[in-house]
Design a protein around this motif. Structure first.
Motif, PDB file in Angstrom:
ATOM      1  N   LEU A 109      11.033 -89.342  89.355  1.00 39.15           N
ATOM      2  CA  LEU A 109      11.670 -88.136  88.831  1.00 39.15           C
ATOM      3  C   LEU A 109      12.694 -87.607  89.827  1.00 39.15           C
ATOM      4  CD1 LEU A 109       8.613 -86.123  87.463  1.00 39.15           C
ATOM      5  CD2 LEU A 109      10.064 -87.728  86.250  1.00 39.15           C
ATOM      6  N   LEU A 111      13.946 -84.458  91.426  1.00 37.73           N
ATOM      7  CA  LEU A 111      13.460 -83.081  91.572  1.00 37.73           C
ATOM      8  C   LEU A 111      14.544 -82.131  92.066  1.00 37.73           C
ATOM      9  CD1 LEU A 111       9.924 -83.725  93.073  1.00 37.73           C
ATOM     10  CD2 LEU A 111      10.489 -83.048  90.757  1.00 37.73           C
ATOM     11  N   ASN A 116      17.679 -80.223  87.623  1.00 41.94           N
ATOM     12  CA  ASN A 116      16.651 -79.577  86.812  1.00 41.94           C
ATOM     13  C   ASN A 116      17.110 -78.299  86.146  1.00 41.94           C
ATOM     14  OD1 ASN A 116      13.709 -80.718  86.930  1.00 41.94           O
ATOM     15  ND2 ASN A 116      14.671 -81.215  88.871  1.00 41.94           N
ATOM     16  N   ILE A 117      17.887 -77.495  86.877  1.00 42.11           N
ATOM     17  CA  ILE A 117      18.190 -76.153  86.384  1.00 42.11           C
ATOM     18  C   ILE A 117      19.563 -76.094  85.728  1.00 42.11           C
ATOM     19  CG2 ILE A 117      18.439 -73.738  87.077  1.00 42.11           C
ATOM     20  CD1 ILE A 117      15.646 -74.693  87.415  1.00 42.11           C
ATOM     21  N   ARG A 120      21.514 -79.564  82.546  1.00 43.03           N
ATOM     22  CA  ARG A 120      20.436 -79.845  81.602  1.00 43.03           C
ATOM     23  C   ARG A 120      20.677 -81.124  80.818  1.00 43.03           C
ATOM     24  NH1 ARG A 120      15.671 -77.672  82.407  1.00 43.03           N
ATOM     25  NH2 ARG A 120      15.185 -77.339  80.218  1.00 43.03           N
ATOM     26  N   PHE A 123      19.174 -83.821  82.777  1.00 47.11           N
ATOM     27  CA  PHE A 123      17.726 -83.645  82.720  1.00 47.11           C
ATOM     28  C   PHE A 123      17.187 -84.158  81.388  1.00 47.11           C
ATOM     29  CE2 PHE A 123      14.001 -81.192  81.439  1.00 47.11           C
ATOM     30  CZ  PHE A 123      13.159 -81.487  82.485  1.00 47.11           C
ATOM     31  N   LYS A 124      17.904 -83.833  80.322  1.00 48.64           N
ATOM     32  CA  LYS A 124      17.466 -84.250  78.997  1.00 48.64           C
ATOM     33  C   LYS A 124      17.419 -85.770  78.897  1.00 48.64           C
ATOM     34  CE  LYS A 124      18.088 -82.735  74.258  1.00 48.64           C
ATOM     35  NZ  LYS A 124      18.742 -81.712  73.457  1.00 48.64           N
ATOM     36  N   GLN A 126      16.872 -87.846  81.339  1.00 51.28           N
ATOM     37  CA  GLN A 126      15.692 -88.334  82.061  1.00 51.28           C
ATOM     38  C   GLN A 126      14.408 -88.058  81.268  1.00 51.28           C
ATOM     39  OE1 GLN A 126      14.822 -86.847  86.100  1.00 51.28           O
ATOM     40  NE2 GLN A 126      14.600 -88.997  86.632  1.00 51.28           N
ATOM     41  N   LEU A 127      14.383 -86.904  80.608  1.00 49.59           N
ATOM     42  CA  LEU A 127      13.215 -86.581  79.793  1.00 49.59           C
ATOM     43  C   LEU A 127      13.041 -87.607  78.673  1.00 49.59           C
ATOM     44  CD1 LEU A 127      10.931 -84.612  78.971  1.00 49.59           C
ATOM     45  CD2 LEU A 127      12.595 -83.390  77.611  1.00 49.59           C
ATOM     46  N   GLN A 128      14.153 -87.928  77.999  1.00 43.05           N
ATOM     47  CA  GLN A 128      14.076 -88.896  76.907  1.00 43.05           C
ATOM     48  C   GLN A 128      13.596 -90.253  77.411  1.00 43.05           C
ATOM     49  OE1 GLN A 128      17.973 -88.022  75.535  1.00 43.05           O
ATOM     50  NE2 GLN A 128      17.268 -87.339  73.530  1.00 43.05           N
ATOM     51  N   GLN A 130      11.684 -90.726  80.014  1.00 41.74           N
ATOM     52  CA  GLN A 130      10.254 -90.614  80.308  1.00 41.74           C
ATOM     53  C   GLN A 130       9.420 -90.659  79.027  1.00 41.74           C
ATOM     54  OE1 GLN A 130       8.869 -90.732  83.300  1.00 41.74           O
ATOM     55  NE2 GLN A 130      10.903 -90.913  84.153  1.00 41.74           N
ATOM     56  N   ILE A 131       9.948 -90.019  77.966  1.00 42.44           N
ATOM     57  CA  ILE A 131       9.221 -90.046  76.693  1.00 42.44           C
ATOM     58  C   ILE A 131       9.096 -91.483  76.210  1.00 42.44           C
ATOM     59  CG2 ILE A 131       9.354 -89.399  74.247  1.00 42.44           C
ATOM     60  CD1 ILE A 131      10.601 -86.767  75.093  1.00 42.44           C
TER      61      ILE A 131
END
Lengths: 258, 401
Positions: A109, A111, A116-117, A120, A123-124, A126-128, A130-131
């Motif tokens: 990740l 950090l 992160n802040i 976005r 960040f999105k 990376q989130l996708q 990870q999902i």
């Protein structure tokens, strides 16, 4: 000659006057499935805790690929590619399955504050990512479970929680996996299913070495390449299960014969 | 054109409601309008029976909205369009301030609510996310206030906006000293350390002559953007109390702090903080450095408290040690408990209830702490997750968990 991945030399952990581990020498080879057995209180979990930096060894050393990592803090040990499960499940039950898995993938990740802040979008992405990783990993273990990716862990059954815990330990693709009694609280069928899933995983990642703490002798017999038997913090036997289980010392200490 | 959005989380077993975009916005705007009307009522009405009637009507109204599914509808809408909701509420608050622009006392209360909400958002990060208890929030609020006073006195050339930021920074840095003993203790002992710090802070102020001792310090009115905040608004600008300017500053502050809190929550930072709170040992086994997150959360939360304290000091024009009691810290903790631990939205209505009700009921005023004690006990017994419990973590509006 197989390569040694992890080696402990004269590893000793003491609590006050009690030596929970006493001069333990254990070797783990690459791709090996090592069973760790012994009666209650013989120091099996203490061994895991000493490896993962929860306890600090009083003496002796831990070598990873020949490098001394004795006394490294837990987050370092994780960064070296050693992950574990816990005897009593330690999942964040109020968080979703996805969140628990992402916690396990910590080292991949970003950090950074910017990422992160403020940014976005990245960040999105990376989130996708990870999902997707989480979904693939879960469906490798259980197709039904992958559907519950966004549900809180507290809504899952025992075996699914175990699966999530094992997946949390596997998602970062570690070199060494420490399994602390995964059969606790599960039926023999469930345990067998979990072990089959793990064996499939080993086929895909042949270099993964596993140490398994287990009370089910049948299970150890089936899955382990080699066994180490502990009693009062000392190694009393080592070898294939079929050999080890015949040794009189082991039978006396563990299998309940005089 | 009405595009249908899927509202709610498809994987969560929640009922999937689809509604067109404009309806989503309408639901949010209705929610904002209703809130403004109710808050206006609370601030404007003065007779005790009127407030009492409103107090009875609000829970009945909430019950009615829940029964008719309007509340669920609104909640889904707000989750779906967080940015729109945020902007609407900020604008709603501006409308509220404008409605009350001649009423000094109401504006003073409203500003206090916003400042307390800012501090409570800091506590939400500390207590709700990473799990560090802080019973000395008012000490950090006070550090901000005293920094404001002292910097204003000794560095006259500094612009006030900068002084507000410095006050937050000083609060955060002093908090960094306190976190060291907290990291070495667990549970109750950590709580005791913060209580001790709160008492220590007050005693320190009382014996320190440089900071005015028990008499306290005077703080000049803010001067920002070419406007002296001590002036009331002239009639050609529509008129209005000087509190309007402070209320706007407090509103901007709470809006930004809220945004930061939510962004932290919906990122890996918030995930790691939650993980540390829920199981520090397991987190460590997956590379999460607990102390690091505790320090970050503690400093950030105290920074929020310091920022709010600075604005508070300038607004009151005078600060003394007696303003920063342990009981005020407990008040702030009770705001977080009442709202819902870890739920950033909840601190705003909770701060409103805790600050405004005692001012409106003189009966409560005398037994304030006694009643808050009872409220906290009732909450912990019957609704431990607060009036508005924190939901499942969510990273983005819509689909992503």
């Amino acid at each position: 000659m197989r390569q040694t991945v992890l080696q402990t030399k004269k590893l000793t952990v003491s609590f006050g006057g009690l030596k929970a581990l006493n001069g333990l020498d254990v070797q783990l080879y690459e791709g090996e499935f090592l069973g760790l057995i012994g009666p209650n209180g013989s120091g099996k979990t203490t061994f895991f805790n000493a490896l993962t930096g929860i306890y600090r060894p009083a003496a002796g050393s831990v070598l990873l690929h020949g490098n001394d990592i004795t006394g490294a803090p837990p987050n370092k040990v994780y960064a070296y590619g050693i992950t574990r499960t816990f005897q009593r499940l330690r999942l964040a039950t109020s968080l979703s399955v996805l969140d628990n898995l992402i916690i396990g993938n910590q080292r991949n990740l970003n950090l950074g504050l910017w990422h992160n802040i403020f940014n976005r979008k990245s960040f999105k992405r990376q989130l996708q990512e990870q999902i997707q990783i989480s979904e693939e990993l879960l469906s490798r273990f259980s197709r039904d479970l992958a559907v519950h990716l966004f549900k809180p862990v507290s809504s899952l059954s025992m075996i699914d929680r175990r699966r999530v815990e094992v997946c949390r330990a596997l998602i970062s693709e570690p070199n060494i996996l420490l399994l602390d009694e995964p059969s606790a609280g599960m039926t023999p069928d469930e345990t067998r299913a979990l072990m089959d899933e793990l064996q499939d995983w080993r086929v895909k990642y042949p270099s993964l070495s596993i140490i398994l703490i287990e009370h089910e002798m049948e299970l150890i017999n089936k899955v382990s390449d080699r066994c180490v038997v502990l009693n009062y913090g000392e190694k009393i036997a080592e070898g294939r299960y079929s050999e080890v289980s015949m040794e009189p010392g082991v039978r006396a200490a563990y299998l309940g014969e005089d | 054109m009405a595009t249908n959005r899927v509202v709610g989380r498809p994987f969560c077993g929640t009922r999937v409601i689809t509604m067109p975009d404009f309806k989503t916005k309408l639901a949010i705007l209705l929610g904002v309008a209703l809130s403004v009307v109710v808050l206006y009522g609370f601030l404007y009405l003065e007779r005790e029976w009127e407030i009492g009637a409103l107090l009875v009507m609000v829970p009945l109204g909430v019950y009615f909205l829940r029964r008719t599914n309007a509340l669920t509808y609104y909640q889904h809408a707000a989750r779906e369009m967080p940015r729109f909701t945020w902007i609407s509420f900020v604008l709603g608050a501006v409308v509220l301030i404008m409605l009350l622009r001649h009423d000094d006392f109401a504006l003073l209360m409203l500003t206090t609510v916003l400042l307390y909400a800012t501090v409570s958002l800091g506590l939400t990060i500390q207590f709700g996310f990473v799990g560090v208890v802080n019973f000395s929030a008012v000490a950090f609020f006070g550090i901000g206030a005293y920094s404001m006073a002292a910097l204003n006195q000794h560095f006259v050339f500094l612009p006030d906006l900068l002084i507000i930021f410095f006050s937050g920074a000083i609060s955060a840095l002093l908090g960094a000293l306190l976190i060291l003993p907290i990291l070495r203790t667990r549970g109750h002992y950590a709580a005791l350390i913060t209580i001790a710090f709160g008492i220590l802070f007050r005693t320190f102020l009382e014996v320190n002559d440089v900071l005015g001792g028990p008499q306290g310090l005077k703080v000049p009115a803010l001067e920002m953007f070419g406007w002296n905040f001590g002036n009331s608004f002239p009639s050609e600008m529509g008129g209005g109390s000087f509190y309007v300017a402070y209320a706007i500053v407090a509103l901007v502050l709470v809006a930004i702090v809220y945004l930061i809190t939510r962004l932290i929550e919906s990122s890996w930072l918030g995930l790691n903080m939650d993980s540390v709170r829920l199981d520090e040992v397991a987190s460590a086994a997956f590379g999460i450095n607990g102390p690091r997150w505790k320090i970050a959360a503690f400093m950030l939360g105290n920074c929020f408290a310091g920022l709010a304290g600075a604005v508070y000091a300038a607004m009151y024009g005078f600060i003394a040690p007696a303003n920063f009691n342990l009981s005020d810290s407990l008040l702030l903790v009770s705001i977080v408990l009442l709202g819902g631990i870890g739920n950033a939205v909840a601190v705003i209505p909770a701060a409103f209830l805790i600050v405004v009700l005692p001012e409106k009921f003189q009966v409560i005023q005398e037994y304030r702490l006694l009643l808050f004690g009872i409220v906290v006990i009732l909450i912990l017994r019957f609704r431990p997750s607060g009036l508005m419990p924190r939901g499942l973590r969510q990273y983005f509006a819509g689909r992503f968990g």
